[in-house]
Design a protein around this motif. Structure first.
Motif, PDB file in Angstrom:
ATOM      1  N   VAL A   1      33.925  28.717  38.566  1.00  0.00           N
ATOM      2  CA  VAL A   1      32.947  29.708  38.999  1.00  0.00           C
ATOM      3  C   VAL A   1      32.291  30.292  37.757  1.00  0.00           C
ATOM      4  N   SER A   2      30.973  30.392  37.816  1.00  0.00           N
ATOM      5  CA  SER A   2      30.220  31.042  36.759  1.00  0.00           C
ATOM      6  C   SER A   2      29.905  32.452  37.244  1.00  0.00           C
ATOM      7  N   LEU A   3      30.364  33.428  36.509  1.00  0.00           N
ATOM      8  CA  LEU A   3      30.145  34.828  36.872  1.00  0.00           C
ATOM      9  C   LEU A   3      29.139  35.440  35.910  1.00  0.00           C
ATOM     10  N   ARG A   4      28.081  35.997  36.475  1.00  0.00           N
ATOM     11  CA  ARG A   4      27.062  36.659  35.662  1.00  0.00           C
ATOM     12  C   ARG A   4      27.253  38.166  35.782  1.00  0.00           C
ATOM     13  N   PHE A   5      27.273  38.828  34.639  1.00  0.00           N
ATOM     14  CA  PHE A   5      27.543  40.259  34.607  1.00  0.00           C
ATOM     15  C   PHE A   5      26.373  41.027  34.019  1.00  0.00           C
ATOM     16  N   SER A   6      26.085  42.150  34.628  1.00  0.00           N
ATOM     17  CA  SER A   6      25.262  43.178  34.012  1.00  0.00           C
ATOM     18  C   SER A   6      26.234  44.310  33.705  1.00  0.00           C
ATOM     19  N   LEU A   7      26.121  44.847  32.513  1.00  0.00           N
ATOM     20  CA  LEU A   7      27.058  45.892  32.094  1.00  0.00           C
ATOM     21  C   LEU A   7      26.415  47.268  32.163  1.00  0.00           C
ATOM     22  N   ASP A   8      27.260  48.269  32.322  1.00  0.00           N
ATOM     23  CA  ASP A   8      26.845  49.660  32.202  1.00  0.00           C
ATOM     24  C   ASP A   8      26.809  49.946  30.703  1.00  0.00           C
TER      25      ASP A   8
ATOM     26  N   VAL B   1      20.605  39.556  32.990  1.00  0.00           N
ATOM     27  CA  VAL B   1      22.041  39.262  32.906  1.00  0.00           C
ATOM     28  C   VAL B   1      22.484  39.480  31.463  1.00  0.00           C
ATOM     29  N   ASP B   2      23.591  40.197  31.285  1.00  0.00           N
ATOM     30  CA  ASP B   2      24.099  40.466  29.934  1.00  0.00           C
ATOM     31  C   ASP B   2      25.065  39.389  29.450  1.00  0.00           C
ATOM     32  N   LEU B   3      25.973  38.970  30.339  1.00  0.00           N
ATOM     33  CA  LEU B   3      27.000  37.998  29.959  1.00  0.00           C
ATOM     34  C   LEU B   3      27.264  37.041  31.107  1.00  0.00           C
ATOM     35  N   ARG B   4      27.823  35.890  30.740  1.00  0.00           N
ATOM     36  CA  ARG B   4      28.308  34.942  31.743  1.00  0.00           C
ATOM     37  C   ARG B   4      29.704  34.506  31.338  1.00  0.00           C
ATOM     38  N   LEU B   5      30.599  34.505  32.313  1.00  0.00           N
ATOM     39  CA  LEU B   5      31.944  33.974  32.124  1.00  0.00           C
ATOM     40  C   LEU B   5      32.085  32.740  32.996  1.00  0.00           C
ATOM     41  N   ASN B   6      32.676  31.686  32.451  1.00  0.00           N
ATOM     42  CA  ASN B   6      33.055  30.527  33.248  1.00  0.00           C
ATOM     43  C   ASN B   6      34.554  30.616  33.452  1.00  0.00           C
ATOM     44  N   VAL B   7      34.951  30.614  34.726  1.00  0.00           N
ATOM     45  CA  VAL B   7      36.345  30.829  35.121  1.00  0.00           C
ATOM     46  C   VAL B   7      36.817  29.603  35.897  1.00  0.00           C
ATOM     47  N   ILE B   8      38.031  29.132  35.587  1.00  0.00           N
ATOM     48  CA  ILE B   8      38.610  28.021  36.336  1.00  0.00           C
ATOM     49  C   ILE B   8      39.855  28.493  37.071  1.00  0.00           C
ATOM     50  N   ALA B   9      40.151  27.798  38.182  1.00  0.00           N
ATOM     51  CA  ALA B   9      41.348  28.087  38.969  1.00  0.00           C
ATOM     52  C   ALA B   9      41.784  26.805  39.650  1.00  0.00           C
ATOM     53  N   ARG B  10      43.033  26.750  40.033  1.00  0.00           N
ATOM     54  CA  ARG B  10      43.555  25.558  40.713  1.00  0.00           C
ATOM     55  C   ARG B  10      42.954  25.404  42.101  1.00  0.00           C
ATOM     56  N   ASP B  11      42.726  26.527  42.791  1.00  0.00           N
ATOM     57  CA  ASP B  11      42.165  26.495  44.137  1.00  0.00           C
ATOM     58  C   ASP B  11      41.534  27.860  44.414  1.00  0.00           C
ATOM     59  N   MET B  12      40.966  28.006  45.605  1.00  0.00           N
ATOM     60  CA  MET B  12      40.285  29.260  45.935  1.00  0.00           C
ATOM     61  C   MET B  12      41.258  30.436  46.022  1.00  0.00           C
ATOM     62  N   ALA B  13      42.476  30.198  46.473  1.00  0.00           N
ATOM     63  CA  ALA B  13      43.458  31.286  46.543  1.00  0.00           C
ATOM     64  C   ALA B  13      43.753  31.822  45.147  1.00  0.00           C
TER      65      ALA B  13
ATOM     66  N   GLU C   1      27.439  38.634  39.714  1.00  0.00           N
ATOM     67  CA  GLU C   1      26.938  37.575  40.595  1.00  0.00           C
ATOM     68  C   GLU C   1      27.795  36.344  40.335  1.00  0.00           C
ATOM     69  N   ALA C   2      28.292  35.740  41.416  1.00  0.00           N
ATOM     70  CA  ALA C   2      29.159  34.565  41.288  1.00  0.00           C
ATOM     71  C   ALA C   2      28.404  33.312  41.728  1.00  0.00           C
ATOM     72  N   LEU C   3      28.541  32.261  40.936  1.00  0.00           N
ATOM     73  CA  LEU C   3      27.980  30.951  41.271  1.00  0.00           C
ATOM     74  C   LEU C   3      29.108  29.935  41.196  1.00  0.00           C
ATOM     75  N   MET C   4      29.410  29.293  42.318  1.00  0.00           N
ATOM     76  CA  MET C   4      30.482  28.303  42.334  1.00  0.00           C
ATOM     77  C   MET C   4      29.913  26.939  41.953  1.00  0.00           C
ATOM     78  N   LEU C   5      30.581  26.274  41.013  1.00  0.00           N
ATOM     79  CA  LEU C   5      30.162  24.950  40.575  1.00  0.00           C
ATOM     80  C   LEU C   5      30.462  23.927  41.670  1.00  0.00           C
ATOM     81  N   ILE C   6      29.458  23.169  42.050  1.00  0.00           N
ATOM     82  CA  ILE C   6      29.618  22.096  43.027  1.00  0.00           C
ATOM     83  C   ILE C   6      29.744  20.757  42.302  1.00  0.00           C
ATOM     84  N   ALA C   7      28.854  20.500  41.341  1.00  0.00           N
ATOM     85  CA  ALA C   7      28.880  19.236  40.597  1.00  0.00           C
ATOM     86  C   ALA C   7      28.267  19.447  39.221  1.00  0.00           C
ATOM     87  N   THR C   8      28.787  18.737  38.239  1.00  0.00           N
ATOM     88  CA  THR C   8      28.205  18.730  36.904  1.00  0.00           C
ATOM     89  C   THR C   8      27.386  17.457  36.777  1.00  0.00           C
TER      90      THR C   8
END
Length: 152
Positions: free
Chosen positions: A67-74, A104-116, A136-143
């Motif tokens: 998941v790519s998370l886009r952040f705006s910061l205070d 958008v101020d920052l983006r984090l790319n986060v990995i997990a084994r599954d949705m849980a 804002e969250a964007l889930m990766l479907i395909a690279t």
């Protein structure tokens, strides 16, 4: 630094197969081993070649969600960026941190084994990061293309 056609051939082969033995790399680039070694040494010393590293496929290790998370910061706190980045670096599942100019101020790319697991990471580690104004969250479907190479 200026590079010539020989440097380009060496770099193209190095990008294509970074694990090649020096003899194979030199042969594919059309130069002697000594020339290849000297070119790589010069390109490394000048900063053109930053590192040679192993690239781990996190999917092969069982991580099925990115998941790519886009952040705006205070930004009312002058340390907002530094505090956020320092805290984000501590989250092991964060595999990328990028800063931007614009909405958008920052983006984090986060990995997990599954949705849980992603949901757990999101609730316990991401939402607790400091100075978040909006996410804002964007889930990766395909690279489609993933390359650090440059056109040489």
């Amino acid at each position: 630094m200026q590079i010539d056609d020989t440097d380009r051939r060496v770099l193209r082969q190095l990008m294509a197969e970074p694990g090649l033995a020096m003899a194979d790399l030199a042969e594919r680039a059309g130069v002697t081993q000594a020339t290849c070694w000297r070119r790589i040494e010069r390109l490394t010393e000048s900063g053109v070649i930053k590192a040679q590293q192993a690239v781990i496929d996190w999917r092969a290790l069982g991580y099925g969600v990115e998941v790519s998370l886009r952040f705006s910061l205070d930004k009312t706190d002058p340390r907002a960026f530094d505090d956020f980045i320092d805290a984000a670096r501590e989250v092991p599942e964060v595999i990328g941190i990028e800063t931007f100019l614009g909405r958008v101020d920052l983006r984090l790319n986060v990995i997990a084994r599954d949705m849980a697991q992603y949901q757990e990471i999101y609730r316990r580690r991401i939402l607790t990061l400091p100075h978040i104004a909006d996410i804002e969250a964007l889930m990766l479907i395909a690279t489609i293309k993933d390359s650090d190479g440059v056109p040489l």
